[in-house]
Design a protein around this motif. Structure first.
Motif, short mmCIF file in Angstrom:
data_model
loop_
_atom_site.label_atom_id
_atom_site.label_comp_id
_atom_site.label_asym_id
_atom_site.label_seq_id
_atom_site.Cartn_x
_atom_site.Cartn_y
_atom_site.Cartn_z
N ARG A 87 0.85 -1.19 0.00
CA ARG A 87 0.00 0.00 0.00
C ARG A 87 0.88 1.24 0.00
N SER A 88 0.48 2.22 -0.76
CA SER A 88 1.34 3.40 -0.94
C SER A 88 1.43 4.27 0.32
N LEU A 89 0.39 4.27 1.16
CA LEU A 89 0.38 5.14 2.34
C LEU A 89 0.58 4.36 3.64
N ALA A 90 1.22 3.23 3.56
CA ALA A 90 1.47 2.45 4.78
C ALA A 90 2.51 3.14 5.65
N PHE A 91 2.38 2.93 6.95
CA PHE A 91 3.39 3.44 7.88
C PHE A 91 4.67 2.61 7.76
N ALA A 92 5.76 3.19 8.24
CA ALA A 92 7.05 2.51 8.18
C ALA A 92 6.93 1.13 8.85
N PRO A 93 7.57 0.11 8.28
CA PRO A 93 7.46 -1.24 8.86
C PRO A 93 8.31 -1.39 10.11
N CYS A 94 7.93 -2.37 10.92
CA CYS A 94 8.71 -2.74 12.09
C CYS A 94 8.95 -4.25 12.00
N PRO A 95 9.77 -4.82 12.88
CA PRO A 95 10.03 -6.26 12.79
C PRO A 95 8.75 -7.08 12.82
N GLY A 146 21.89 2.81 23.30
CA GLY A 146 22.91 1.81 23.56
C GLY A 146 22.36 0.41 23.74
N THR A 147 21.04 0.25 23.66
CA THR A 147 20.41 -1.07 23.71
C THR A 147 19.70 -1.29 22.38
N PRO A 148 19.38 -2.53 22.04
CA PRO A 148 18.65 -2.79 20.80
C PRO A 148 17.14 -2.60 20.92
N ALA A 149 16.66 -2.17 22.09
CA ALA A 149 15.23 -2.06 22.32
C ALA A 149 14.57 -1.02 21.41
N LEU A 150 13.39 -1.36 20.91
CA LEU A 150 12.58 -0.46 20.11
C LEU A 150 11.58 0.23 21.05
N SER A 209 1.91 0.03 11.33
CA SER A 209 3.10 -0.83 11.36
C SER A 209 2.80 -2.16 12.04
N TYR A 210 1.99 -2.14 13.08
CA TYR A 210 1.56 -3.37 13.73
C TYR A 210 0.18 -3.15 14.32
N ILE A 211 -0.49 -4.26 14.65
CA ILE A 211 -1.81 -4.20 15.26
C ILE A 211 -1.79 -5.01 16.56
N ALA A 212 -2.27 -4.38 17.63
CA ALA A 212 -2.39 -5.06 18.93
C ALA A 212 -3.82 -5.55 19.09
N MET A 213 -3.98 -6.74 19.67
CA MET A 213 -5.29 -7.38 19.79
C MET A 213 -5.53 -7.78 21.25
N GLY A 214 -6.66 -7.39 21.79
CA GLY A 214 -6.96 -7.75 23.17
C GLY A 214 -8.32 -7.22 23.59
N ALA A 215 -8.63 -7.22 24.84
CA ALA A 215 -7.81 -7.89 25.86
C ALA A 215 -8.04 -9.40 25.76
N VAL A 216 -6.94 -10.16 25.75
CA VAL A 216 -7.07 -11.60 25.63
C VAL A 216 -7.70 -12.19 26.88
N THR A 299 12.86 -13.56 12.91
CA THR A 299 13.66 -12.40 13.25
C THR A 299 13.89 -11.54 12.04
N GLY A 300 14.22 -10.29 12.28
CA GLY A 300 14.53 -9.38 11.17
C GLY A 300 13.37 -8.47 10.85
N PRO A 301 13.66 -7.34 10.23
CA PRO A 301 12.63 -6.34 9.91
C PRO A 301 11.83 -6.72 8.68
N LEU A 302 10.98 -7.73 8.83
CA LEU A 302 10.25 -8.24 7.67
C LEU A 302 9.07 -7.34 7.30
N GLY A 303 8.47 -6.69 8.29
CA GLY A 303 7.34 -5.82 7.99
C GLY A 303 6.15 -6.61 7.47
N HIS A 304 5.37 -5.98 6.60
CA HIS A 304 4.17 -6.60 6.07
C HIS A 304 4.55 -7.65 5.03
N LEU A 305 3.87 -8.79 5.08
CA LEU A 305 4.21 -9.90 4.20
C LEU A 305 3.25 -10.09 3.05
N ALA A 306 2.00 -9.68 3.22
CA ALA A 306 1.01 -9.96 2.18
C ALA A 306 1.11 -8.95 1.06
#
Length: 306
Positions: A87-95, A146-150, A209-216, A299-306
């Motif tokens: 999609r042309s207006l998608a937000f930047a991908p994340c892992p 200094g950490t790899p945390a996003l 970039s991602y979708i959260a689903m809950g409350a489980v 692992t890795g910044p795969l982002g959207h796959l479909a």
């Protein structure tokens, strides 16, 4: 088009999600028998009206697309009106797999959990003081340096843009007031909360970039408009939204983790499981070990796959 009974749809869903209480048959405005049967059955199974409507439309679309009524629950994005990727207006991908995702009350906790090895952290700092928010956001960004945390910032998108955060997380109530174009233009990642089919469809229209689903599971941290979704519905949601990195959230602790991971989600968000633990660092290690090598944990910044 063949007809389908409400009982057939009820039986198909009950086999997957469990039974529900009886209900009064509502008035319908559409004549399609598949739609009517699906709407009735979904309401009987305890879905709120907006989600029952979304499912009924999807079931009707699936029947029209395939030319017959199979008993399978609709899970194809096209039947829910979800646009194809890219999609042309998608937000930047994340892992694709955000892994253990810690939702934390302040910058001190953000830094502590980032140093403990949590791969994804969220600052959920509650304050109406704009300057205090700006200070806390900057402090959180410095804390993960200094950490790899996003680092995602909950709600405070203006401060996140100004400070150069990795991403922003918004609830459904914030979508209409936040400047999504500004967030996208700044290159920040966007995560959105959802609590059922209708909200997932709304979130998908924004291409986050991602979708959260809950409350489980039940949670006391915030008042929820919908009942806990459970792991069976979580599996169905994950199949529908398989183009996205997915985060399960709500009442998840270590004992419930295996059932959640079976859904195929690539990330599990926790709050109390860490901040209320006797040894948060030890709890992080337990969670991370359990998450290694599980389905959806690429692992890795795969982002959207479909």
């Amino acid at each position: 088009m063949s007809t389908v009974s409400a009982q057939a749809i009820f039986d198909a869903h009950t086999a997957r999600f469990g039974a529900a209480d009886a209900f009064d048959t509502p008035d319908f405005t559409r004549d399609d028998p598949v739609y009517r049967a699906a709407k009735e059955a979904c309401l009987r199974l305890g879905f709120i009206d907006a989600d029952a409507e979304c499912l009924a439309q999807a079931w009707e679309a699936r029947s029209a697309r395939l030319g017959f009524d199979a008993g399978a629950w609709p899970e194809e994005p096209v039947d829910f009106g979800l646009a194809p990727w890219p999609r042309s207006l998608a937000f930047a991908p994340c892992p694709r797999a955000l892994g253990l995702y810690a939702v934390l009350p302040d910058a001190e906790w953000v830094g502590r959990m980032a140093r403990a090895g949590v791969p994804t952290v969220q600052l959920r700092f509650k304050s109406d003081d704009t300057r205090a928010v700006e200070r806390e956001v900057r402090a959180a960004i410095e804390a993960v340096a200094g950490t790899p945390a996003l680092l995602f910032i909950n709600d405070h998108w203006q401060a996140a843009i100004e400070a150069g955060a990795y991403g922003v997380h918004l609830g459904q109530e914030d979508i209409g007031v936040a400047n999504l174009s500004a967030i996208r233009a700044a290159g920040l990642r966007l995560g959105l909360s959802t609590h059922g089919y209708a909200e997932m469809r709304r979130a998908d229209a924004l291409s986050p970039s991602y979708i959260a689903m809950g409350a489980v599971f039940p949670t006391t941290l915030k008042r929820m408009a919908t009942a806990p979704q459970g792991t069976a519905r979580l599996r169905a949601y994950a199949r529908l939204l398989r183009a996205y990195p997915l985060v399960a959230i709500g009442g998840i602790d270590f004992e419930r983790l295996p059932a959640v991971l079976q859904s195929g989600v690539g990330s599990v968000a926790v709050v109390r499981a860490l901040v209320a633990a006797a040894s948060p660092e030890a709890e992080v290690a337990r969670f991370r070990l359990a998450l290694q090598g599980k389905p959806g944990q690429e692992t890795g910044p795969l982002g959207h796959l479909a």
